[in-house]
Design a protein around this motif. Structure first.
Motif, mmCIF file in Angstrom:
data_model
loop_
_atom_site.group_PDB
_atom_site.id
_atom_site.type_symbol
_atom_site.label_atom_id
_atom_site.label_comp_id
_atom_site.label_asym_id
_atom_site.label_seq_id
_atom_site.Cartn_x
_atom_site.Cartn_y
_atom_site.Cartn_z
ATOM 1 N N ALA A 74 0.827 -1.206 0.000
ATOM 2 C CA ALA A 74 0.000 0.000 0.000
ATOM 3 C C ALA A 74 0.865 1.262 0.000
ATOM 4 N N LEU A 75 1.938 1.249 0.768
ATOM 5 C CA LEU A 75 2.832 2.408 0.810
ATOM 6 C C LEU A 75 3.522 2.619 -0.533
ATOM 7 N N LEU A 76 3.955 1.535 -1.160
ATOM 8 C CA LEU A 76 4.615 1.649 -2.459
ATOM 9 C C LEU A 76 3.638 2.107 -3.538
ATOM 10 N N LYS A 77 2.407 1.632 -3.472
ATOM 11 C CA LYS A 77 1.401 2.074 -4.439
ATOM 12 C C LYS A 77 1.113 3.564 -4.270
ATOM 13 N N ALA A 78 1.044 4.018 -3.043
ATOM 14 C CA ALA A 78 0.753 5.433 -2.780
ATOM 15 C C ALA A 78 1.846 6.337 -3.341
ATOM 16 N N GLN A 79 3.063 5.826 -3.407
ATOM 17 C CA GLN A 79 4.186 6.631 -3.918
ATOM 18 C C GLN A 79 4.139 6.784 -5.434
ATOM 19 N N GLN A 80 3.298 5.998 -6.107
ATOM 20 C CA GLN A 80 3.267 6.030 -7.567
ATOM 21 C C GLN A 80 2.206 6.973 -8.123
ATOM 22 N N HIS A 81 1.545 7.736 -7.231
ATOM 23 C CA HIS A 81 0.672 8.844 -7.639
ATOM 24 C C HIS A 81 -0.479 8.398 -8.550
ATOM 25 N N PHE A 82 -1.080 7.268 -8.212
ATOM 26 C CA PHE A 82 -2.276 6.859 -8.936
ATOM 27 C C PHE A 82 -3.482 7.600 -8.374
ATOM 28 N N THR A 83 -4.555 7.593 -9.168
ATOM 29 C CA THR A 83 -5.813 8.105 -8.649
ATOM 30 C C THR A 83 -6.358 7.113 -7.638
ATOM 31 N N ARG A 84 -7.332 7.526 -6.839
ATOM 32 C CA ARG A 84 -7.879 6.652 -5.809
ATOM 33 C C ARG A 84 -8.487 5.387 -6.404
ATOM 34 N N ILE B 241 6.092 -4.026 -8.869
ATOM 35 C CA ILE B 241 6.857 -3.585 -7.709
ATOM 36 C C ILE B 241 8.292 -4.094 -7.831
ATOM 37 N N VAL B 242 9.241 -3.216 -7.596
ATOM 38 C CA VAL B 242 10.648 -3.609 -7.585
ATOM 39 C C VAL B 242 10.902 -4.386 -6.288
ATOM 40 N N PRO B 243 11.336 -5.642 -6.368
ATOM 41 C CA PRO B 243 11.513 -6.447 -5.150
ATOM 42 C C PRO B 243 12.400 -5.789 -4.098
ATOM 43 N N ASP B 244 13.504 -5.175 -4.526
ATOM 44 C CA ASP B 244 14.395 -4.537 -3.547
ATOM 45 C C ASP B 244 13.704 -3.381 -2.833
ATOM 46 N N ALA B 245 12.858 -2.659 -3.566
ATOM 47 C CA ALA B 245 12.121 -1.558 -2.939
ATOM 48 C C ALA B 245 11.161 -2.099 -1.891
ATOM 49 N N LEU B 246 10.526 -3.224 -2.182
ATOM 50 C CA LEU B 246 9.613 -3.836 -1.216
ATOM 51 C C LEU B 246 10.363 -4.306 0.018
ATOM 52 N N LEU B 247 11.534 -4.898 -0.155
ATOM 53 C CA LEU B 247 12.324 -5.365 0.989
ATOM 54 C C LEU B 247 12.767 -4.192 1.857
ATOM 55 N N ARG B 248 13.138 -3.088 1.229
ATOM 56 C CA ARG B 248 13.498 -1.899 2.012
ATOM 57 C C ARG B 248 12.300 -1.373 2.793
ATOM 58 N N ILE C 116 -0.352 -7.167 -7.207
ATOM 59 C CA ILE C 116 1.008 -7.025 -7.723
ATOM 60 C C ILE C 116 1.108 -7.694 -9.090
ATOM 61 N N ALA C 117 1.464 -6.913 -10.102
ATOM 62 C CA ALA C 117 1.527 -7.436 -11.462
ATOM 63 C C ALA C 117 2.620 -8.496 -11.617
ATOM 64 N N VAL D 77 8.170 -11.033 -7.023
ATOM 65 C CA VAL D 77 8.187 -10.440 -5.682
ATOM 66 C C VAL D 77 8.129 -11.527 -4.615
ATOM 67 N N HIS D 78 7.274 -12.515 -4.821
ATOM 68 C CA HIS D 78 7.132 -13.607 -3.853
ATOM 69 C C HIS D 78 8.458 -14.333 -3.664
ATOM 70 N N GLN D 79 9.161 -14.604 -4.734
ATOM 71 C CA GLN D 79 10.435 -15.306 -4.641
ATOM 72 C C GLN D 79 11.461 -14.497 -3.852
ATOM 73 N N ALA D 80 11.520 -13.190 -4.124
ATOM 74 C CA ALA D 80 12.484 -12.335 -3.434
ATOM 75 C C ALA D 80 12.194 -12.272 -1.933
ATOM 76 N N VAL D 81 10.920 -12.130 -1.576
ATOM 77 C CA VAL D 81 10.564 -12.054 -0.157
ATOM 78 C C VAL D 81 10.776 -13.397 0.529
ATOM 79 N N ALA D 82 10.442 -14.484 -0.153
ATOM 80 C CA ALA D 82 10.592 -15.823 0.434
ATOM 81 C C ALA D 82 12.043 -16.142 0.756
ATOM 82 N N GLN D 83 12.986 -15.541 0.028
ATOM 83 C CA GLN D 83 14.406 -15.798 0.251
ATOM 84 C C GLN D 83 15.046 -14.775 1.178
ATOM 85 N N SER D 84 14.236 -13.905 1.746
ATOM 86 C CA SER D 84 14.750 -12.845 2.616
ATOM 87 C C SER D 84 14.417 -13.127 4.076
#
Length: 259
Positions: free
Chosen positions: A134-144, A154-161, A231-232, A237-244
């Motif tokens: 939700a925080l990452l989506k809000a940063q992308q300036h979409f309409t409501r 979503i960039v996996p590294d951005a999600l991990l951060r 998440i498109a 993303v799932h793989q990156a988070v699962a290995q973190s």
């Protein structure tokens, strides 16, 4: 000077400020019901304020303590005195007190605000994965409408951060509120489903010592949405988070959405 027993847990200089005249802080016309929304972004603040609006005019300031100020208590009470509202509150985060104000004793600062009449509502989300998305989506300036319906890449590294930041934020909030009276408002169980807002109102009414009447449930129909629908590039993303270190946030649970 005789120490007020109710402030014995509050150290100097906060305790010494307590003994100043109340009108030193600002006008005495501040709304009787005052609250603090303690927590980060995307935790249901807008929904909660919509609920409170049913019981009077609400003013809720933000970023009051994001920047360093010499007299934070005076600044807050001055803002409250200016509010022409039945309920007045302001948003506060762990970053505000630890970084913005550089307070060494943030718990005691909140204790003093509580004893000055503020009621602290801790806004919390159980699902850290959805919170980060939700925080990452809000940063992308979409309409409501787009924010709610369109999956995003979503960039996996951005999600991990983002997950690391949320974990740090949760630890800070827990430590700060450990000795402070507060009411936890959880997004998933208290705010997400409008049909359950009556229960939330009862909890708020008891906490504020108010006599708020129950509103009828809207009877909205709910649908279930999987995290993969948000998440498109979910497999990546799932793989990156699962290995973190944050593999524990992965959950197949769906979330109910009102339509």
């Amino acid at each position: 000077m005789t120490v007020d027993p109710s402030t014995q847990s509050i150290s100097w200089p906060w305790r010494s400020i307590w003994h100043l005249p109340q009108n030193w802080f600002g006008p005495e016309t501040a709304p009787k019901t005052r609250f603090i929304l303690f927590g980060g972004d995307r935790c249901g603040k807008s929904i909660l304020l919509d609920v409170l609006t049913q019981y009077g005019q609400v003013v809720c300031d933000r970023n009051l303590l994001a920047r360093r100020c010499c007299f934070p208590l005076w600044h807050l009470h001055r803002q409250a005195g200016r509010a022409q509202a039945d309920l007045y509150g302001f948003q506060l985060s762990s970053q505000d007190v630890l970084v913005g104000q550089r307070l060494r004793e943030p718990s005691q600062f909140l204790q003093l605000l509580h004893q000055q009449g503020y009621r602290i509502l801790h806004l919390h989300r159980q699902d850290m994965m959805r919170h980060a998305v939700a925080l990452l989506k809000a940063q992308q300036h979409f309409t409501r409408s787009t924010l709610k319906r369109q999956p995003i890449a979503i960039v996996p590294d951005a999600l991990l951060r983002q997950l690391a930041q949320l974990e740090k934020q949760r630890l800070e909030e827990t430590a700060i509120l450990a000795t402070v009276p507060h009411l936890r408002i959880t997004y998933e169980s208290d705010l997400l489903d409008p049909n359950l807002h009556g229960r939330t109102v009862q909890r708020l009414s008891d906490f504020f010592e108010a006599d708020w009447p129950q509103q009828p449930a809207p009877g909205l129909r709910l649908v279930h949405q999987q995290i993969a629908d948000l998440i498109a590039n979910y497999d990546e993303v799932h793989q990156a988070v699962a290995q973190s270190d944050y593999a524990y946030v992965l959950s197949p649970r769906s979330m109910k959405l009102a339509i």
